[in-house]
Design an enzyme around this catalytic site. Structure first.
Site, PDB file in Angstrom:
ATOM      1  N   GLY A   1       0.798  -1.212   0.000  1.00 43.79           N
ATOM      2  CA  GLY A   1       0.000   0.000   0.000  1.00 43.79           C
ATOM      3  C   GLY A   1       0.834   1.267   0.000  1.00 43.79           C
ATOM      4  O   GLY A   1       0.291   2.367  -0.009  1.00 43.79           O
ATOM      5  N   CYS A   2       2.135   1.143   0.020  1.00 37.25           N
ATOM      6  CA  CYS A   2       3.035   2.301   0.045  1.00 37.25           C
ATOM      7  C   CYS A   2       3.364   2.690  -1.386  1.00 37.25           C
ATOM      8  O   CYS A   2       3.745   1.842  -2.194  1.00 37.25           O
ATOM      9  CB  CYS A   2       4.311   1.943   0.807  1.00 37.25           C
ATOM     10  N   VAL A   3       3.179   3.965  -1.718  1.00 37.51           N
ATOM     11  CA  VAL A   3       3.473   4.426  -3.077  1.00 37.51           C
ATOM     12  C   VAL A   3       4.879   4.946  -3.206  1.00 37.51           C
ATOM     13  O   VAL A   3       5.519   5.325  -2.290  1.00 37.51           O
ATOM     14  CB  VAL A   3       2.473   5.497  -3.545  1.00 37.51           C
TER      15      VAL A   3
END
Length: 103
Positions: free
Chosen positions: A101-103
């Site tokens: 979920g980390c961009v």
């Protein structure tokens, strides 16, 4: 892709994250932190060591929220230690994959 960091040949992905977390050492973590402009202190090492321990137990990089709730370090403090993208920067310094979920 191979790269050299701190005189060591290491495999990294397209974003520069280590592909073999077991190759990480604290000396390498110091160099990775330096590369992104972070000077490590005891306060920095606490979440990094948590990430390493949690990753070994859970098989995935903990999220920012998990780091905060499990260590008692509030999110604002984590942003102060690892500005702008703390979860991503902590994972990078810890030699772990980017959290989901980390961009």
């Amino acid at each position: 892709m191979p790269t050299t960091i701190a005189g060591r040949s290491l495999e990294v992905n397209e974003e520069g994250f280590l592909t073999h977390p077991d190759e990480w050492t604290e000396d390498l973590g110091l160099e990775l932190a330096r590369l992104i402009g972070i000077e490590m202190t005891d306060a920095h090492w606490a979440p990094i060591r948590f990430l390493r321990t949690d990753f070994a137990a859970m098989g995935e990089t903990p999220t920012l929220r998990r780091v905060s709730t499990q260590t008692g370090i509030d999110v604002k403090s984590l942003f102060g230690l690892f500005p702008k993208k703390p979860a991503k920067k902590m994972a990078y310094v810890a030699g772990l994959p980017k959290p989901k979920g980390c961009v």
